[in-house]
Design a protein around this motif. Structure first.
Motif, PDB file in Angstrom:
ATOM      1  N   ARG A  87       5.020  -4.284 -10.816  1.00 31.70           N
ATOM      2  CA  ARG A  87       4.352  -3.635 -11.694  1.00 31.70           C
ATOM      3  C   ARG A  87       3.026  -2.999 -11.244  1.00 31.70           C
ATOM      4  NH1 ARG A  87       6.209  -7.619 -15.382  1.00 31.70           N
ATOM      5  NH2 ARG A  87       4.032  -8.662 -15.458  1.00 31.70           N
ATOM      6  N   LYS A  88       2.202  -3.994 -10.577  1.00 30.58           N
ATOM      7  CA  LYS A  88       0.985  -3.524  -9.797  1.00 30.58           C
ATOM      8  C   LYS A  88       1.040  -2.645  -8.999  1.00 30.58           C
ATOM      9  CE  LYS A  88      -1.255  -7.797 -11.056  1.00 30.58           C
ATOM     10  NZ  LYS A  88      -1.791  -9.293 -10.596  1.00 30.58           N
ATOM     11  N   ALA A  89       2.250  -2.740  -8.162  1.00 29.35           N
ATOM     12  CA  ALA A  89       2.545  -1.756  -7.111  1.00 29.35           C
ATOM     13  C   ALA A  89       3.151  -0.186  -7.477  1.00 29.35           C
ATOM     14  CB  ALA A  89       3.492  -2.229  -5.845  1.00 29.35           C
ATOM     15  N   GLY A  90       3.464  -0.115  -8.800  1.00 28.80           N
ATOM     16  CA  GLY A  90       4.004   0.857  -9.549  1.00 28.80           C
ATOM     17  C   GLY A  90       5.481   1.098  -9.159  1.00 28.80           C
ATOM     18  N   GLN A  91       6.166  -0.189  -8.810  1.00 30.34           N
ATOM     19  CA  GLN A  91       7.611  -0.131  -8.656  1.00 30.34           C
ATOM     20  C   GLN A  91       8.348  -0.645  -9.856  1.00 30.34           C
ATOM     21  OE1 GLN A  91       7.212  -2.475  -5.221  1.00 30.34           O
ATOM     22  NE2 GLN A  91       6.253  -0.999  -4.001  1.00 30.34           N
ATOM     23  N   THR A  92       9.514   0.020 -10.139  1.00 22.51           N
ATOM     24  CA  THR A  92      10.310  -0.212 -11.144  1.00 22.51           C
ATOM     25  C   THR A  92      11.480  -1.611 -10.998  1.00 22.51           C
ATOM     26  OG1 THR A  92      11.874   1.491 -10.656  1.00 22.51           O
ATOM     27  CG2 THR A  92      10.091   1.915 -12.103  1.00 22.51           C
ATOM     28  N   ALA A  93      11.603  -1.595  -9.595  1.00 21.42           N
ATOM     29  CA  ALA A  93      12.594  -2.487  -9.193  1.00 21.42           C
ATOM     30  C   ALA A  93      12.592  -2.940  -7.790  1.00 21.42           C
ATOM     31  CB  ALA A  93      13.963  -2.175  -9.709  1.00 21.42           C
ATOM     32  N   ALA A  94      13.120  -3.871  -7.203  1.00 18.75           N
ATOM     33  CA  ALA A  94      13.279  -4.361  -5.777  1.00 18.75           C
ATOM     34  C   ALA A  94      14.371  -4.559  -5.426  1.00 18.75           C
ATOM     35  CB  ALA A  94      12.192  -5.254  -5.534  1.00 18.75           C
ATOM     36  N   VAL A  95      15.248  -3.909  -4.398  1.00 14.59           N
ATOM     37  CA  VAL A  95      16.533  -4.393  -4.005  1.00 14.59           C
ATOM     38  C   VAL A  95      16.514  -5.559  -2.971  1.00 14.59           C
ATOM     39  CG1 VAL A  95      18.413  -3.670  -2.922  1.00 14.59           C
ATOM     40  CG2 VAL A  95      17.347  -2.137  -4.297  1.00 14.59           C
ATOM     41  N   ILE A  96      17.379  -6.549  -3.316  1.00 16.45           N
ATOM     42  CA  ILE A  96      17.215  -7.871  -2.673  1.00 16.45           C
ATOM     43  C   ILE A  96      18.567  -7.847  -2.047  1.00 16.45           C
ATOM     44  CG2 ILE A  96      17.070 -10.298  -2.730  1.00 16.45           C
ATOM     45  CD1 ILE A  96      15.039  -9.979  -4.857  1.00 16.45           C
ATOM     46  N   THR A  97      18.552  -8.069  -0.523  1.00 19.69           N
ATOM     47  CA  THR A  97      20.019  -7.851   0.041  1.00 19.69           C
ATOM     48  C   THR A  97      19.949  -9.320   0.840  1.00 19.69           C
ATOM     49  OG1 THR A  97      19.032  -6.848   1.853  1.00 19.69           O
ATOM     50  CG2 THR A  97      20.131  -5.474   0.110  1.00 19.69           C
ATOM     51  N   LEU A  98      19.023 -10.042   1.108  1.00 23.99           N
ATOM     52  CA  LEU A  98      19.199 -11.143   2.012  1.00 23.99           C
ATOM     53  C   LEU A  98      19.558 -12.346   1.191  1.00 23.99           C
ATOM     54  CD1 LEU A  98      15.735 -11.116   3.850  1.00 23.99           C
ATOM     55  CD2 LEU A  98      17.991 -10.720   4.931  1.00 23.99           C
TER      56      LEU A  98
END
Length: 601
Positions: free
Chosen positions: A189-200
């Motif tokens: 939220r602080k970075a202005g991102q709605t989601a993060a994709v995690i593939t590891l």
């Protein structure tokens, strides 16, 4: 036995498979194809289904790739595998290439005048392909994403793994999954991102406090995840891997969905989505961009928090290493009693060591296939003994044993090199230089903010002064009941990640003479804040290492006259600590052996 001894390398199969691949490439209008070691999760350890590089070439190393062209097929390997590769591939059809000294773009320019090289976008990262494209500018060589051409010709390709997922207790994790998700979501939220994709896989296992069994030796689950900015997680993995207890452990804010739903879910996201260009498949950002979403390339949000172990994880690792250290001492005692006899083989040694670890009644798995190299086999850095390569442990030589274990409370990795009879003055001098490098890393204090590359030379300096060196990093990161090789922390010439408290690394300098012997000494260490020193700068924060691994070094190989007083003091203090910490855990015979092995120099 967890470890098996069949040979996975068959150079004789390579030429026919290479010819079949070239036929497919020609039919598709491709001048070449990239064949990586990686799977869709960019993991170092891959399932049988994903062993494309091994299937095509015969090379079994844990890092490397191939580029197949019409007239030449290069197998790119780093310094750890330059001896190994020569015995595993058909050198009449595959050409070993020293990497990273030789860049793939430069190699392509040298071997092509133009044309299209295909690649599977699920097996390469955006960073990797971006660097390659930049190196090929104005060359007439272009890259094209396509289906996997090795899969096209691989008949009998194994099915995808279906290992059981299970909960990792919060007490061992040191933090609940809900707390981790809330902390990381706040960062989004602080970075202005709605989601993060995690593939590891190790990232999603760490985030959700779960473990799996989809690859040998490392308790990880194959899957992908989307962390949303409200701390919800969409987990994409096969439902059959989860029993009711594990589903309940995930909680109501983690939604389990089929793997096939991952790409459609990417397309339905909104806003700015975080993707790690160094670890996520290029296909992920391609799908997001096609859907009109904004991609923010940034680090996997789990990697650094996962690397900086909390108190619960460090305490678990300490206990795992004491348990493992006692097993290793029992093994070394057994080995010392049997080495004077003839006929003991590398496989005998591997079986015995695993047996001592099994006797703890806590062994979940070994953390990698034990490297047991007698004499010249010790110079093969990632040697794996097979029925075909199995060597008798000869007298007047060195024996290198690199091994580790997975326990529910921690992951271990230890290397000791021992004398068999009298290996000679030259081998003892080399061993002592390697030990001096181990001691230098163990003793160092450094200003906060330095990276692994800043400390790596300390381990090499004694060897450099003798005109010697080793072709691998001084240390890799290690997970807590996770992957035995973990990023982003490393002790390496190329590591720019600042070392932080809680990071666990290996300390493993070595020296190798092809055809003669190998020496490597390895302890695991954890970064901690160093206390102020009298007369020091109080305002200047310093860090140091705590040693986690306890087992004697072979005093018979130490040239005491080569050690400085501080080095001798460290070794004597370490051996005293080994005896103090492990004594009550040892059998009477092993305790007597350990007292002699730990006697002061």
């Amino acid at each position: 036995m967890f470890q098996t001894f069949e040979s996975h390398a068959n150079p004789a199969q390579g030429p026919a498979r290479l010819a079949a691949l070239r036929e497919v490439l020609a039919a598709e209008g491709l001048a070449g194809f990239l064949v990586p070691r990686a799977d869709v999760h960019q993991g170092e350890y891959v399932a049988a289904r994903d062993e494309r590089l091994q299937w095509l070439t015969g090379f079994t190393g844990s890092a490397g790739f191939a580029i197949v062209l019409g007239a030449v097929a290069g197998v790119f390997i780093d310094g750890r595998y330059r001896t190994q590769v020569k015995g595993q591939v058909d050198l009449g059809h595959f050409t070993p290439v020293s990497w990273p000294e030789v860049k793939p773009a430069d190699w392509l320019r040298q071997n092509m005048t133009g044309g299209v090289v295909g690649f599977d976008p699920w097996l390469h990262t955006a960073e990797e392909i971006g660097k390659l494209e930049a190196g090929l500018q104005s060359s007439g060589i272009t890259l094209r994403s396509c289906e996997n051409m090795v899969d096209r010709i691989w008949t009998g390709q194994p099915e995808a793994p279906m290992g059981r997922a299970f909960a990792h207790p919060d007490a061992l994790a040191g933090e609940t999954s809900a707390a981790k998700r809330a902390r990381l979501a706040d960062g989004l939220r602080k970075a202005g991102q709605t989601a993060a994709v995690i593939t590891l896989p190790d990232s999603l296992c760490w985030l959700l406090n779960i473990r799996g069994a989809d690859v040998p030796r490392n308790p990880i689950l194959h899957g992908h995840a989307i962390l949303h900015d409200d701390a919800r997680v969409s987990l994409f993995a096969e439902a059959a891997k989860f029993d009711e207890a594990t589903r309940a452990h995930l909680g109501e804010h983690v939604t389990l969905r089929p793997v096939a739903a991952f790409v459609p879910a990417l397309r339905t996201l909104q806003g700015t989505v975080r993707v790690d260009k160094a670890t996520a498949p290029l296909a992920v950002s391609m799908e997001l961009e096609e859907a009109g979403l904004t991609v923010a390339f940034a680090d996997d949000p789990c990697r650094l928090p996962k690397a900086c172990k909390n108190a619960g994880e460090i305490n678990g690792m300490r206990e795992a290493h004491l348990r493992d250290g006692a097993a290793v001492v029992e093994f070394l005692c057994w080995l010392d009693a049997r080495l004077p006899q003839s006929g003991l083989t590398e496989i005998d040694v591997v079986k015995a060591l695993e047996g001592f670890r099994r006797a703890t009644n806590a062994l979940h798995d070994i953390s990698f296939d034990t490297i047991c190299g007698a004499g010249p086999n010790g110079a093969i850095m990632h040697y794996r003994v097979t029925e075909q390569s199995n060597r008798v442990v000869a007298q007047n030589a060195l024996l290198l044993v690199d091994s580790g274990a997975q326990y529910l409370d921690g992951t271990t990795d230890i290397t000791r090199t021992v004398a068999v009879g009298d290996p000679g003055d030259y081998a003892r001098a080399c061993y002592t230089r390697v030990l001096q490098g181990t001691i230098a890393i163990s003793r160092v204090r450094w200003p906060a903010g330095l990276a692994g590359r800043d400390l790596d030379p300390l381990a090499r300096a004694p060897l450099w002064l003798a005109g010697q060196d080793f072709n691998h990093g001084t240390g890799h990161g290690v997970g807590a009941f996770l992957s035995v090789h973990e990023g982003p922390q490393r002790l390496s010439r190329i590591s720019e990640v600042p070392l932080e408290p809680g990071m666990i690394l290996s300390n493993e300098p070595g020296y190798y003479r092809e055809g003669e012997f190998g020496i490597r000494l390895e302890n695991l260490i954890v970064v901690e804040t160093a206390p102020d020193l009298p007369g020091g700068d109080a305002e200047r924060e310093q860090l140091r290492f705590e040693t986690l691994t306890f087992a004697p070094f072979d005093r018979r190989l130490v040239v005491a006259a080569m050690l400085a007083p501080g080095e001798r003091d460290w070794l004597n203090a370490y051996h005293a600590e080994v005896l103090d910490k492990l004594g009550a855990r040892l059998s009477p015979a092993a305790l007597a052996w350990c007292k002699a092995a730990c006697a002061p120099l």
